[in-house]
Enzyme design. Structure first.
Site, mmCIF file in Angstrom:
data_model
loop_
_atom_site.group_PDB
_atom_site.id
_atom_site.type_symbol
_atom_site.label_atom_id
_atom_site.label_comp_id
_atom_site.label_asym_id
_atom_site.label_seq_id
_atom_site.Cartn_x
_atom_site.Cartn_y
_atom_site.Cartn_z
ATOM 1 C CG HIS A 7 55.753 -9.612 -49.704
ATOM 2 N ND1 HIS A 7 56.562 -9.359 -48.629
ATOM 3 C CD2 HIS A 7 54.821 -8.611 -49.729
ATOM 4 C CE1 HIS A 7 56.150 -8.245 -48.017
ATOM 5 N NE2 HIS A 7 55.086 -7.783 -48.667
ATOM 6 C CD GLN A 53 31.219 35.511 -46.395
ATOM 7 O OE1 GLN A 53 31.826 34.631 -45.801
ATOM 8 N NE2 GLN A 53 29.909 35.674 -46.270
ATOM 9 C CG ASP A 103 28.716 31.720 -44.921
ATOM 10 O OD1 ASP A 103 29.453 30.802 -45.300
ATOM 11 O OD2 ASP A 103 29.096 32.899 -44.809
ATOM 12 C CD GLU A 150 35.969 29.524 -46.374
ATOM 13 O OE1 GLU A 150 35.310 28.850 -45.572
ATOM 14 O OE2 GLU A 150 36.498 30.615 -46.061
ATOM 15 C CG HIS A 151 33.156 31.523 -49.116
ATOM 16 N ND1 HIS A 151 33.788 31.989 -47.975
ATOM 17 C CD2 HIS A 151 32.332 30.533 -48.718
ATOM 18 C CE1 HIS A 151 33.342 31.312 -46.926
ATOM 19 N NE2 HIS A 151 32.470 30.415 -47.354
ATOM 20 C CG HIS A 169 33.316 35.295 -41.273
ATOM 21 N ND1 HIS A 169 32.825 34.349 -40.403
ATOM 22 C CD2 HIS A 169 32.568 35.209 -42.394
ATOM 23 C CE1 HIS A 169 31.808 33.710 -40.978
ATOM 24 N NE2 HIS A 169 31.639 34.206 -42.181
#
Length: 435
Positions: A412, A250, A352, A318-319, A253
């Protein structure tokens, strides 16, 4: 108490980077708003060295891209898209409309309405990330979105055949070869050649993510997405090689992608760090992965699984790859994560690319308050109400009248009172409360 064997880059320096990006993006979006297609073209030439009369691909160009792929390539894309579509359909089927009579004569309900138009950004400047087309376009299609626009940057000076194929096979209605801020800005703001969309989705670099953040409100977005993050939670049931592989897998990336090992084994921690150094000597993407590991990599040793859960929830990654004796312990007890990958037989790359869950996930601790992209993100859950009888209108109206006057909202209260007078036959003075 958790022990850090390695820490990442100082948070203050990260904030300085964010400020520079924010200023640049604000100026470029303002230029797109002011000059439309002219600004989009100038930005495309500047950043991608890509210029053409119309950035939308023709049917002939799309067919040409498909013809450049082997049958195996096409079959693999179709297999991945089938998995994504299948899971998205299960998600959609879980979303039920509701209509219930909560009191005699009073009916409340909600229904799910798809967003009318969506712009899907598919990153592809460094790598042709065709999987992002599956995740956004197919999920929007299953939700029932009428118009789906896709934008992906040129790859090596031309449309990326694999990305174009993925966009087309997923069902995109308009396919543009356009990247970066210029793509996101054009989709959200609209130009002379591109009608604006109602929602933006899809990952991207820091500039794309910041553009989406600044455009939020003008259009909807899936989530605020930053650099890819991975957290590996492991114990001595696995070894340093598999942990190092999952971290570097990862980290490639981008140079600012956090990769963190969280373990209760000091030996595993040190073995993983050694394996990372070994793998960085042979990994083809080591130049990027090493920078990410040096600046954003961390190794944390905890005393127990309970402490590992506490630290992991604080990271809100995230992961999260869990490789322990009892991975389900983390499924049961963790609350902050984008997606869990449980056991050594699975990994983040499966999610992914192909397994079927969506890979557009919350980063930068957003997992504390949101999940990732799914069918529900493309749906507006809207409510309605019906009052079926005179008695029900007068009854609920009396309560409403008194509560409105308690807040000082006379107008109202009159909305309620006129129903009490008309349907309940009661004489209430203007501005008074129903008794």
């Amino acid at each position: 108490m958790a022990q850090y064997l390695k820490r990442g880059r100082d948070a203050t320096l990260r904030a300085e980077d964010d400020h520079d990006v924010r200023v640049a993006v604000e100026a470029m979006l303002a230029d797109i708003e002011r000059r439309g297609d002219v600004a989009v073209r100038e930005l495309s030439v500047k950043f991608d060295k890509w210029d053409r009369a119309d950035y939308r691909l023709t049917d002939a160009e799309i067919r040409d891209c498909l013809s450049q792929l082997s049958q195996r390539n096409l079959d693999d894309i179709k297999f991945a898209q089938t998995q994504v579509r299948n899971f998205a359909e299960h998600q959609r089927n879980s979303m039920k409309d509701v209509e219930v009579e909560t009191l005699p004569g009073i009916v409340l309900g909600h229904k799910h309405i798809p967003v009318n138009s969506v712009g899907c950004y598919v990153p592809g400047g460094k790598y042709p990330l065709l999987a992002s087309a599956h995740m956004s376009v197919i999920t929007a299609k299953v939700a029932g979105v009428d118009r789906i626009v896709t934008c992906a940057p040129p790859y090596q000076g031309k449309p990326a055949p694999a990305i174009v194929a993925a966009q087309h096979l997923a069902g995109a209605d308009e396919i543009y070869c356009l990247g970066g801020i210029q793509a996101v800005g054009a989709m959200a703001i609209g130009t002379q050649s591109m009608a604006a969309v109602d929602m933006l989705v899809g990952p991207g670099n820091a500039y794309v993510a910041e553009a989406k953040r600044q455009l939020f409100g003008r259009v909807g977005i899936d989530l605020f997405a930053g650099p890819t993050e991975t957290l590996v939670i492991a114990d001595d049931t696995v070894d340093g090689e598999i942990c190092a592989t999952d971290l570097l897998g990862q980290a490639e990336h981008g140079p600012n992608s956090p990769a963190i090992l969280l373990t209760n084994s000091t030996k595993l921690a040190r073995d993983t760090m050694a394996e990372i150094e070994r793998l960085l000597q042979i990994l083809p993407t080591a130049a990027v992965a090493r920078k990410a590991w040096e600046d954003y990599g961390e190794v944390i040793v905890c005393a127990s699984e309970e402490e590992m859960v506490e630290v992991a929830d604080g990271i809100a990654s995230e992961h999260v790859q869990v490789m322990t004796r009892d991975p389900d312990y983390f499924l049961k007890n963790m609350t902050n994560y984008g997606a869990l990958f449980l056991g050594p037989r699975t990994n983040v790359a499966f999610g992914d690319k192909v397994i079927g869950t969506n890979h557009t996930l919350p980063t930068a601790k957003a997992a504390r308050y949101t999940g990732g992209l799914w069918v529900g993100k493309f749906m507006k859950t809207v409510t309605y109400q019906k009052v079926l009888t005179d008695e029900a209108s007068a009854m609920i109206g009396a309560y409403c009248s008194r509560l409105c006057l308690l807040e000082g909202f006379v107008g109202h209260a009159e909305q309620a009172n006129v129903r009490v007078r008309r349907y309940g036959g009661r004489n209430i003075p203007y501005g008074g409360a129903a008794e």
